[in-house]
Design a protein around this motif. Structure first.
Motif, PDB file in Angstrom:
ATOM      1  N   VAL A  85      35.110 110.036  76.599  1.00  0.00           N
ATOM      2  CA  VAL A  85      35.232 108.578  76.734  1.00  0.00           C
ATOM      3  C   VAL A  85      35.290 107.934  75.348  1.00  0.00           C
ATOM      4  O   VAL A  85      36.131 107.068  75.070  1.00  0.00           O
ATOM      5  N   ASN A  89      38.223 105.952  73.717  1.00  0.00           N
ATOM      6  CA  ASN A  89      38.039 104.602  73.140  1.00  0.00           C
ATOM      7  C   ASN A  89      38.551 104.539  71.713  1.00  0.00           C
ATOM      8  O   ASN A  89      39.230 103.606  71.332  1.00  0.00           O
ATOM      9  N   THR A 273      29.663 111.110  89.632  1.00  0.00           N
ATOM     10  CA  THR A 273      29.919 110.726  88.218  1.00  0.00           C
ATOM     11  C   THR A 273      31.306 111.171  87.801  1.00  0.00           C
ATOM     12  O   THR A 273      32.060 110.429  87.160  1.00  0.00           O
ATOM     13  N   GLN A 276      33.692 108.994  89.254  1.00  0.00           N
ATOM     14  CA  GLN A 276      33.740 107.729  88.488  1.00  0.00           C
ATOM     15  C   GLN A 276      34.526 107.892  87.188  1.00  0.00           C
ATOM     16  O   GLN A 276      35.369 107.075  86.836  1.00  0.00           O
ATOM     17  N   LEU A 277      34.180 109.027  86.503  1.00  0.00           N
ATOM     18  CA  LEU A 277      34.869 109.285  85.235  1.00  0.00           C
ATOM     19  C   LEU A 277      36.367 109.419  85.454  1.00  0.00           C
ATOM     20  O   LEU A 277      37.180 108.919  84.676  1.00  0.00           O
ATOM     21  N   LYS A 278      36.686 110.122  86.568  1.00  0.00           N
ATOM     22  CA  LYS A 278      38.103 110.284  86.876  1.00  0.00           C
ATOM     23  C   LYS A 278      38.752 108.919  87.063  1.00  0.00           C
ATOM     24  O   LYS A 278      39.860 108.651  86.572  1.00  0.00           O
ATOM     25  N   ALA A 279      37.984 108.058  87.834  1.00  0.00           N
ATOM     26  CA  ALA A 279      38.518 106.707  88.074  1.00  0.00           C
ATOM     27  C   ALA A 279      38.736 105.977  86.744  1.00  0.00           C
ATOM     28  O   ALA A 279      39.772 105.342  86.529  1.00  0.00           O
ATOM     29  N   GLN A 280      37.716 106.170  85.859  1.00  0.00           N
ATOM     30  CA  GLN A 280      37.846 105.532  84.530  1.00  0.00           C
ATOM     31  C   GLN A 280      39.066 106.056  83.794  1.00  0.00           C
ATOM     32  O   GLN A 280      39.844 105.305  83.222  1.00  0.00           O
ATOM     33  N   ILE A 281      39.176 107.385  83.827  1.00  0.00           N
ATOM     34  CA  ILE A 281      40.318 107.995  83.125  1.00  0.00           C
ATOM     35  C   ILE A 281      41.619 107.451  83.687  1.00  0.00           C
ATOM     36  O   ILE A 281      42.555 107.109  82.952  1.00  0.00           O
ATOM     37  N   MET A 283      41.979 104.658  85.114  1.00  0.00           N
ATOM     38  CA  MET A 283      42.134 103.269  84.655  1.00  0.00           C
ATOM     39  C   MET A 283      42.721 103.237  83.222  1.00  0.00           C
ATOM     40  O   MET A 283      43.653 102.499  82.948  1.00  0.00           O
ATOM     41  N   TYR A 284      42.103 104.121  82.387  1.00  0.00           N
ATOM     42  CA  TYR A 284      42.603 104.173  81.008  1.00  0.00           C
ATOM     43  C   TYR A 284      44.072 104.563  80.990  1.00  0.00           C
ATOM     44  O   TYR A 284      44.867 104.027  80.226  1.00  0.00           O
ATOM     45  N   GLU A 287      46.051 101.755  81.939  1.00  0.00           N
ATOM     46  CA  GLU A 287      46.114 100.797  80.807  1.00  0.00           C
ATOM     47  C   GLU A 287      47.088 101.269  79.738  1.00  0.00           C
ATOM     48  O   GLU A 287      47.902 100.508  79.230  1.00  0.00           O
TER      49      GLU A 287
END
Ligand code: ADP
Ligand code: MG
Length: 801
Positions: A85, A89, A273, A276-281, A283-284, A287
């Motif tokens: 992450v 970032n 988790t 979630q991380l996958k979802a974040q990834i 999302m990234y 983006e």
């Protein structure tokens, strides 16, 4: 323990064992056998239990290990996830430098534009080079030079931009590589995690299966135990123990299940988790995709801008090209018109070449003839020069003769009056009131109010009190310069003491008088003629006191000097021992004046009084030699500050004062006599009657020029003396030149008469002009005075004033 089993009745309790007998032995044997079988069975079961226990322990250990491993893996994964992450970032922040991107893109666009420009310019240059060489001054050459300059500039800029672009490309490449690497790593770790998860769930499934199998197994053990319990208390006890053990194991299994459940929970959490991380990834990633999209859009806009700019540049270039084409067409037509001219020029050139070939011969010929001509011309010039020199000398003589004639006609004696302003020393009251007025129409007339009667006099010019030193000098400077031409000049300042003689002749340091100005003028005039003449200027300063001549520049100022005839028989006079100082600058003059002044001061205690009773002379000699003719000239300028003319004798003075007065009277009368004799052209001029006239003999006679400056005090108390001075001046001026009047003039000019002048009783000579303005009532003009002069040129009777 009572275990109700259907088979149990066969092996019933002690109710049957009370029956011993032969038929009981086989039963016992059976029982023993059964016991031994049970024993064996028990041993086997114990072994099996032991094996199961071992298995369980192993499983437990395995599960423990798996659980710790899983925990460690989860921790590890968490850490990795955090790291990734962070990395994402960081990469985002690095890649998200939109300014940098923009800058890079701008530079790319600029670079592209410059490349286009350069290509265009190169094409133009190529085209221009292909064209015939333009004429050096035409506009195309200038334009081409400008284009070349621009091209060079653009090339430099392009080079710079290329460098910067390469740097940026490298940077972008590095960042893309790192992004790809990170993405790869992220993918790898996701795959690893999925694998791990798969592996864990597989192991969980296995464990669950094993547990299920184990659960299924205890039933036969219970059954066996029950059987064994029936048979033996020992076995029962063992069974109990085993059961307790089993219980304990079941508890352990329960606990393990609990742990497993917890672990499952943990796993679930970890999975969440991960999700979630996958979802974040995701999302990234989305983006990133969006940013990429934006970037593409921007690139699209820039591409459009670039295309537009290219189109504009193209249009501009087309216009320029059109102009260049037009110019080229003009140049072509010019070239076409120039071709015939070029042909003519070539012909001319060939002709010139021929001429150049023949030139040395022609030149020699021309030189020969030129030399001959020059020789002839030089000869002619020489003869012309000789002729001119002869003429020049003749002209010089003629000029001098003319000048003499002019002087003779004008009268070589001029009389000028100067009235000083009223000063503090004159005091106040009616005695100090002004008694002198002037004629606004005629600057030669002065009116004096003497004892209530107005008396007018006419001189050559009268300076009123406001006239400056320069005004006076202006009037006399022509006389002064004539001494450069070899004339002798005398300027006298005449008048009673305090009338301004010394002021006019010497002046003050700030406002110098005629003496200093005359020498300055001589310097500048001599300077102007320096190319043709060589001049030396010398000065002597002397005084005559009581008829004794003293040298004020000599070592012995008190020594009396004699005037002698030159021994060379020329008839010239000279003063042996009179010091002559050569002067070259104003500083020299000032030094000489100062020296003379010092000598005069040390000699006499009351200088003012002394100076008013002695004549001060400044004798300037200008000697010149003409370089071309060798002609020599000598001119003498005598500047004389005369002794006061007041009538001391009348006031009953005695002793030395009377002697002084007599000497002064004598010398002034002698001066009057000499001037009178000169003007009337008498054969004998009484120069020897006084030291003053004797000394100035050569400057008063012949073609010399004399100027008498009559100084006048304007105040009431001095009117008697003023009247005497003006009468003397008018008489000097009006001496007639006609031969008939000469003798008469001489007769009327006695040396004693000077002292006899008085406002009421003295008669003027027949030619003297004293006009009473009250009697005529009209202003007197110069022309009228000349007329009157002509009328009175006969022997008329003296007119009493
Ligand atoms: P002199 O030599 O005839 O005896 P000075 O030259 O000594 O007379 O003059 C007497 C006084 O009058 C001096 O103080 C002098 O400065 C002053 N004076 C004479 N003429 C002028 C003039 N034109 N302007 C101003 N002051 C004058
Ligand atoms: Mg004086």
């Amino acid at each position: 323990m009572n275990v109700e089993k259907p088979g149990g009745r066969l092996f019933g309790s002690g109710k049957c064992s009370g029956l011993p007998g032969a038929h009981q032995l086989p039963m016992i044997q059976k029982m023993v056998e059964s016991m031994s079988q049970l024993q064996e069975e028990k041993g086997r079961l114990q072994e099996q239990l032991m094996a199961l226990q071992k298995k369980l322990t192993l499983r437990e250990n395995d599960q423990q290990a798996v659980s710790t491993q899983l925990q460690a893996q989860v921790e590890n994964l968490k850490e990795k996830l955090i790291g990734q992450v962070q990395e994402v970032n960081r990469l985002r922040s690095e890649l998200g430098g939109t300014d940098l991107e923009k800058h890079r893109d701008l530079l790319m666009v600029e670079n592209e534009r410059l490349r286009q420009d350069m290509k265009r310019c190169e094409a133009e240059l190529q085209e221009l080079r292909a064209r015939p060489p333009p004429c050096p001054d035409c506009e195309h050459s200038k334009e081409s030079a400008q284009l070349r300059e621009k091209l060079a500039q653009l090339q430099v800029e392009t080079e710079e931009n290329k460098g910067r672009l390469a740097e940026l490309d490298l940077e972008v490449q590095q960042k893309t590589n790192r992004l790809a690497e990170v993405e790869l790593r992220l993918k790898d770790s996701l795959a690893e995690k999925a694998e791990e998860e798969e592996r864990l769930s597989r192991r969980l499934r296995d464990s669950q299966e094993t547990i299920a199998t184990l659960k299924a197994q205890p039933q036969p053990i219970k059954y066996i135990i029950k059987t064994v319990e029936v048979d033996s208390s020992k076995t029962k006890q063992a069974l109990c123990e085993t059961q307790a053990r089993n219980q304990y194991l079941q508890e352990q299994v329960g606990m393990q299940r609990q742990v497993l459940k917890e672990m499952e929970q943990q796993l679930q959490n970890a999975q969440q988790t991960t999700a979630q991380l996958k979802a974040q990834i995701m999302m990234y990633e989305s983006e990133l995709e969006r940013a990429h999209g934006q970037m593409l859009e921007e690139m699209q806009t820039m591409e459009e801008d670039k295309n537009r700019a290219i189109e504009e540049a193209f249009a501009r270039a087309q216009v320029e090209m059109k102009a260049v084409h037009e110019n080229l067409a003009g140049v072509r037509t010019n070239l076409l018109t120039l071709q015939p001219a070029l042909r003519t020029l070539t012909n001319d050139y060939n002709g010139l070449k021929r001429q150049v070939r023949d030139f040395p011969l022609l030149l020699q010929e021309a030189l020969r003839s030129a030399r001959a001509e020059i020789g002839q011309a030089i000869e002619e010039v020489n003869s012309t020069n000789r002729e001119l020199l002869r003429k020049y000398r003749r002209e010089l003589q003629l000029r001098k003769k003319c000048h003499n004639e002019l002087v003779r006609l004008k009268g070589n004696i001029r009389v000028i009056g100067r009235v000083r302003p009223i000063t503090k020393e004159d005091g106040d009251g009616p005695e100090a009131s002004n008694a002198v007025t002037f004629d606004s129409d005629d600057d030669a007339v002065i009116h004096l109010l003497h004892k209530g009667k107005p008396v007018s006099f006419e001189l050559d010019k009268v300076f009123p009190p406001h006239a400056t030193q320069q005004d006076v000098f202006q009037e006399v400077q022509a006389l002064i310069t004539s001494c450069i031409d070899g004339y002798n000049v005398c300027i006298f300042a005449y008048g009673q003491t305090g009338a301004g003689k010394t002021y006019t002749m010497e002046g003050t340091i700030e406002n110098p008088g005629i003496n200093q100005r005359a020498l300055q003028l001589l310097f500048s005039e001599v300077q102007e003629k320096a190319s043709d003449w060589e001049y030396t200027i010398t000065v002597s300063v002397a005084e005559i006191y009581n008829e004794a001549l003293r040298d004020l520049l000599g070592k012995e100022p008190q020594e009396k000097l004699e005037i002698k005839l030159c021994p060379d028989g020329s008839g010239q006079l000279y003063v042996p021992g009179l010091t002559e100082f050569k002067v070259q600058s104003v500083e020299d003059i000032n030094r000489v004046f100062e020296f003379g002044h010092t000598n005069r001061t040390t000699e006499f205690t009351n200088l003012n009084e002394h100076s008013s009773r002695s004549h001060a002379l400044l004798i300037v000699t200008v000697r010149g030699t003409d370089y071309s003719t060798g002609l020599r000239t000598t001119g003498k300028l005598n500047l004389v500050d005369l002794a006061g003319s007041e009538r001391v004798g009348k006031s009953g003075a005695e002793g030395s004062r009377l002697r002084e007065a007599q000497y002064i009277n004598k010398s002034l009368s002698a001066l009057g006599d000499v001037i009178s004799a000169l003007r009337s052209r008498q054969g004998h001029v009484p120069f020897r009657n006084s030291k003053l006239t004797y000394l100035l003999q050569d400057s008063l006679s012949g073609d010399s020029k004399t100027l008498m400056l009559v100084q006048v005090s304007p105040v009431e108390k001095n009117t008697s003396e003023t009247l005497c001075s003006l009468k003397f001046a008018e008489r000097v001026r009006s001496v007639e030149l006609g031969p008939g009047s000469r003798r008469a003039e001489l007769m009327s000019w006695s040396s004693q008469e000077h002292l006899e002048f008085d406002g009421g009783s003295v008669q003027t000579p027949s030619s003297a002009r004293s006009y009473s303005s009250s009697s005529t009532g009209a202003p007197i003009s110069r022309s009228s005075s000349i007329r009157r002069k002509l009328q009175t040129s006969g022997k008329t009777k003296p007119v009493p004033v």
